[in-house]
Design a protein around this motif. Structure first.
Motif, mmCIF file in Angstrom:
data_model
loop_
_atom_site.group_PDB
_atom_site.id
_atom_site.type_symbol
_atom_site.label_atom_id
_atom_site.label_comp_id
_atom_site.label_asym_id
_atom_site.label_seq_id
_atom_site.Cartn_x
_atom_site.Cartn_y
_atom_site.Cartn_z
ATOM 1 N N SER A 102 -4.894 8.111 -1.310
ATOM 2 C CA SER A 102 -4.058 8.495 -0.178
ATOM 3 C C SER A 102 -4.205 7.429 0.906
ATOM 4 O O SER A 102 -5.230 6.749 0.990
ATOM 5 N N GLY A 103 -3.136 7.233 1.675
ATOM 6 C CA GLY A 103 -3.179 6.259 2.763
ATOM 7 C C GLY A 103 -2.699 4.883 2.348
ATOM 8 O O GLY A 103 -2.267 4.661 1.227
ATOM 9 N N LYS A 104 -2.834 3.941 3.310
ATOM 10 C CA LYS A 104 -2.245 2.604 3.135
ATOM 11 C C LYS A 104 -2.905 1.796 2.033
ATOM 12 O O LYS A 104 -2.349 0.809 1.571
ATOM 13 N N ASP A 119 4.479 -0.227 -15.248
ATOM 14 C CA ASP A 119 5.096 0.969 -14.663
ATOM 15 C C ASP A 119 4.089 1.734 -13.802
ATOM 16 O O ASP A 119 2.888 1.685 -14.054
ATOM 17 N N ILE A 120 4.631 2.456 -12.806
ATOM 18 C CA ILE A 120 3.775 3.148 -11.841
ATOM 19 C C ILE A 120 4.095 4.641 -11.830
ATOM 20 O O ILE A 120 5.266 5.025 -11.743
ATOM 21 N N ALA A 121 3.060 5.463 -11.897
ATOM 22 C CA ALA A 121 3.201 6.883 -11.547
ATOM 23 C C ALA A 121 2.674 6.962 -10.114
ATOM 24 O O ALA A 121 1.491 6.734 -9.864
ATOM 25 N N LEU A 122 3.574 7.239 -9.179
ATOM 26 C CA LEU A 122 3.217 7.087 -7.759
ATOM 27 C C LEU A 122 2.957 8.425 -7.073
ATOM 28 O O LEU A 122 3.858 9.245 -6.908
ATOM 29 N N ALA A 123 1.688 8.615 -6.679
ATOM 30 C CA ALA A 123 1.337 9.831 -5.935
ATOM 31 C C ALA A 123 1.092 9.493 -4.471
ATOM 32 O O ALA A 123 0.828 10.378 -3.667
ATOM 33 N N ASN A 124 1.170 8.207 -4.138
ATOM 34 C CA ASN A 124 0.846 7.750 -2.789
ATOM 35 C C ASN A 124 2.136 7.563 -1.992
ATOM 36 O O ASN A 124 2.862 6.587 -2.184
ATOM 37 N N LYS A 125 2.438 8.537 -1.099
ATOM 38 C CA LYS A 125 3.730 8.446 -0.410
ATOM 39 C C LYS A 125 3.745 7.373 0.666
ATOM 40 O O LYS A 125 4.783 6.841 1.003
ATOM 41 N N GLU A 126 2.568 7.010 1.207
ATOM 42 C CA GLU A 126 2.513 5.978 2.255
ATOM 43 C C GLU A 126 3.092 4.650 1.766
ATOM 44 O O GLU A 126 3.658 3.893 2.552
ATOM 45 N N THR A 127 2.930 4.363 0.476
ATOM 46 C CA THR A 127 3.464 3.121 -0.091
ATOM 47 C C THR A 127 4.956 2.993 0.207
ATOM 48 O O THR A 127 5.423 1.937 0.625
ATOM 49 N N LEU A 218 7.631 12.785 5.756
ATOM 50 C CA LEU A 218 7.277 11.620 4.931
ATOM 51 C C LEU A 218 7.993 11.709 3.580
ATOM 52 O O LEU A 218 8.441 10.699 3.032
ATOM 53 N N GLU A 219 8.154 12.921 3.069
ATOM 54 C CA GLU A 219 8.808 13.090 1.759
ATOM 55 C C GLU A 219 10.308 12.800 1.813
ATOM 56 O O GLU A 219 10.893 12.351 0.825
ATOM 57 N N VAL A 220 10.919 13.047 2.975
ATOM 58 C CA VAL A 220 12.339 12.695 3.137
ATOM 59 C C VAL A 220 12.485 11.173 3.034
ATOM 60 O O VAL A 220 13.371 10.661 2.341
ATOM 61 N N ILE A 221 11.576 10.454 3.701
ATOM 62 C CA ILE A 221 11.612 8.980 3.653
ATOM 63 C C ILE A 221 11.340 8.492 2.224
ATOM 64 O O ILE A 221 12.009 7.588 1.720
ATOM 65 N N GLU A 222 10.373 9.141 1.593
ATOM 66 C CA GLU A 222 10.031 8.813 0.194
ATOM 67 C C GLU A 222 11.263 8.993 -0.712
ATOM 68 O O GLU A 222 11.576 8.127 -1.539
ATOM 69 N N ALA A 223 11.973 10.102 -0.522
ATOM 70 C CA ALA A 223 13.159 10.399 -1.355
ATOM 71 C C ALA A 223 14.265 9.376 -1.118
ATOM 72 O O ALA A 223 14.935 8.937 -2.058
ATOM 73 N N HIS A 224 14.429 8.988 0.161
ATOM 74 C CA HIS A 224 15.437 7.983 0.506
ATOM 75 C C HIS A 224 15.208 6.698 -0.302
ATOM 76 O O HIS A 224 16.138 6.131 -0.867
ATOM 77 N N HIS A 225 13.967 6.257 -0.382
ATOM 78 C CA HIS A 225 13.665 5.014 -1.100
ATOM 79 C C HIS A 225 13.723 5.187 -2.621
ATOM 80 O O HIS A 225 14.298 4.363 -3.321
ATOM 81 N N LEU A 226 13.134 6.270 -3.117
ATOM 82 C CA LEU A 226 13.072 6.466 -4.571
ATOM 83 C C LEU A 226 14.450 6.592 -5.195
ATOM 84 O O LEU A 226 14.708 6.054 -6.270
ATOM 85 N N PHE A 227 15.337 7.353 -4.528
ATOM 86 C CA PHE A 227 16.618 7.684 -5.153
ATOM 87 C C PHE A 227 17.800 6.983 -4.485
ATOM 88 O O PHE A 227 18.941 7.156 -4.910
ATOM 89 N N GLY A 228 17.534 6.225 -3.416
ATOM 90 C CA GLY A 228 18.596 5.458 -2.766
ATOM 91 C C GLY A 228 19.648 6.316 -2.080
ATOM 92 O O GLY A 228 20.817 5.956 -2.048
#
Ligand code: MN
Length: 389
Positions: A102-104, A119-127, A218-228
């Motif tokens: 978790s974290g930066k 390939d990455i399984a990403l659990a770190n939303k800060e990334t 943070l998850e809204v921002i994460e979704a924006h990047h993951l799914f465009g």
């Protein structure tokens, strides 16, 4: 053939649950490396049990500790700190790396693995909150898959068949422990009350973020990047039972949601085994009749102002989200140390965020610099506030 996997952050909440999943899937996966933080004892126990080739301790080599005494199993190469993580993430033997810290600290190893086509399984939303544009662009250039572990994004990933036909992402939020409490109750909340999450068992930092709903921001921002998706096409809905993990709305009005019992085992397993599915750790069949009913409501933005702040930061882009993330994290740590109240986390983050001069299209180094200076400013503000009291 077994799938080769490494875990960055094996001693944390997600890392430990990932090993519970992998224990049931020993015929499917080979663990290449385990990297932990300061809990060396647990890391060594894990190494003895899962016999990886590489083990990385979250400290620089100068602090060398007596690991030879801590473990009787010597079959691995011992690595240290950031350099060790680099070595793990450059090892092309890996089919997939689970980034579960978790974290930066999750950002550099993720970029390294992407550079090496892993390939990455990403659990770190800060990334993604800190450097989503850079990470997703690099992943695309290198043909690297980023599979989300976060339960909401894992749900969306499962619901999307043809992304061009999807109009809207709908992210669910449990609402945390203060959902139906008054604002005053929330203002006077103790650390203990805040850490009592009604649905999910998670690390301390993310549990505080769930109580303020910053986690959802943070998850809204994460979704924006993951799914465009544009921020206008990402909605948040409160759903206290945490059974519907998120949904997507198609052009024609059809809504597809993913449901399941609230357990991180399922999204972790999905992310590392995608596109296959295994029985794995499944213990119980899902029963609609047992659940009986599901509730949904709009988020109360007055009580949970972080959601709106996150949308604002996301729309501004550049270093705005990295700044917000760093200020929030430092304020959360101060709350956990008992230095500030729960509501101060927002006030402090908002003040630091408003003062930030956003850099558009930042480099990775500029992002890290903003992260560092924001943390310093936040700590200063907290110390000064305490002095005034
Ligand atoms: Mn989540």
């Amino acid at each position: 053939m077994k799938r080769k996997i490494s875990i960055i952050g094996s001693t944390g909440s997600i890392g430990r649950q990932a090993l519970e999943v992998l224990e049931k899937l020993q015929d499917k996966f080979e663990i290449i490396s385990l990297a932990g933080g300061s809990n060396v004892e647990l890391l060594m126990e894990q190494a003895e049990k899962f016999k990886p080739k590489y083990v990385c301790i979250g400290k620089p080599k100068e602090d060398e500790i007596e690991t030879s005494e801590a473990s009787s199993y010597k079959g691995f190469k011992l690595l240290y700190g950031a350099q060790g993580l680099d070595e793990i993430c450059s090892n092309k033997e890996n089919d997939i790396i689970l980034v579960a810290v978790s974290g930066k600290i999750g950002l550099r190893p993720t970029l390294k693995a992407i550079d090496n086509g892993i390939d990455i399984a990403l659990a770190n939303k800060e990334t993604l909150v800190m450097a989503g544009d850079i990470v997703m662009k690099k992943a695309k250039e290198n043909g690297v898959k980023i599979i989300p572990v976060d339960s909401e994004h894992c749900a969306i990933h499962q619901c999307i068949k043809d992304i061009n036909q999807v109009d809207k992402l709908i992210i669910t939020a449990s609402g945390g422990p203060f959902l139906h409490k008054s604002i005053d109750d929330m203002k006077n909340a103790t650390v203990e009350q805040t850490l009592k999450h009604p649905r999910w068992n998670m690390g301390r930092k993310i549990t505080v973020d769930s109580a303020t709903l910053m986690n959802k921001g943070l998850e809204v921002i994460e979704a924006h990047h993951l799914f465009g998706f544009d921020y206008e096409n990402i909605d948040v809905v409160v759903h206290p039972q945490s059974i519907v993990h998120s949904a997507v709305e198609y052009k024609d009005g059809s809504v597809i949601a993913q449901l399941g019992l609230p357990s991180m085992h399922i999204p972790i397993q999905y992310a590392i085994s995608y596109p296959e599915r295994f029985e794995g750790i499944k213990t119980k069949s899902f029963s609609f009749a047992e659940i009986a009913h599901l509730d949904f409501e709009k988020p109360d933005y007055e009580k949970f102002p972080f959601v709106k702040l996150a949308y604002r930061a996301g729309k501004i882009g550049g270093t705005a989200t990295a700044c917000m993330n760093a200020a929030n994290e430092e304020a959360v740590f101060a709350f956990l140390r008992g230095e500030i109240k729960l509501f101060n986390i927002y006030e402090i983050t908002k003040q630091i965020f408003d003062e930030h001069k956003v850099i558009q299209n930042p480099t990775i180094d500029e992002i890290f610099e903003v992260d560092e200076t924001t943390r310093e400013k936040t700590r200063e503000l907290i110390v000064n506030n305490i002095a005034i009291k």
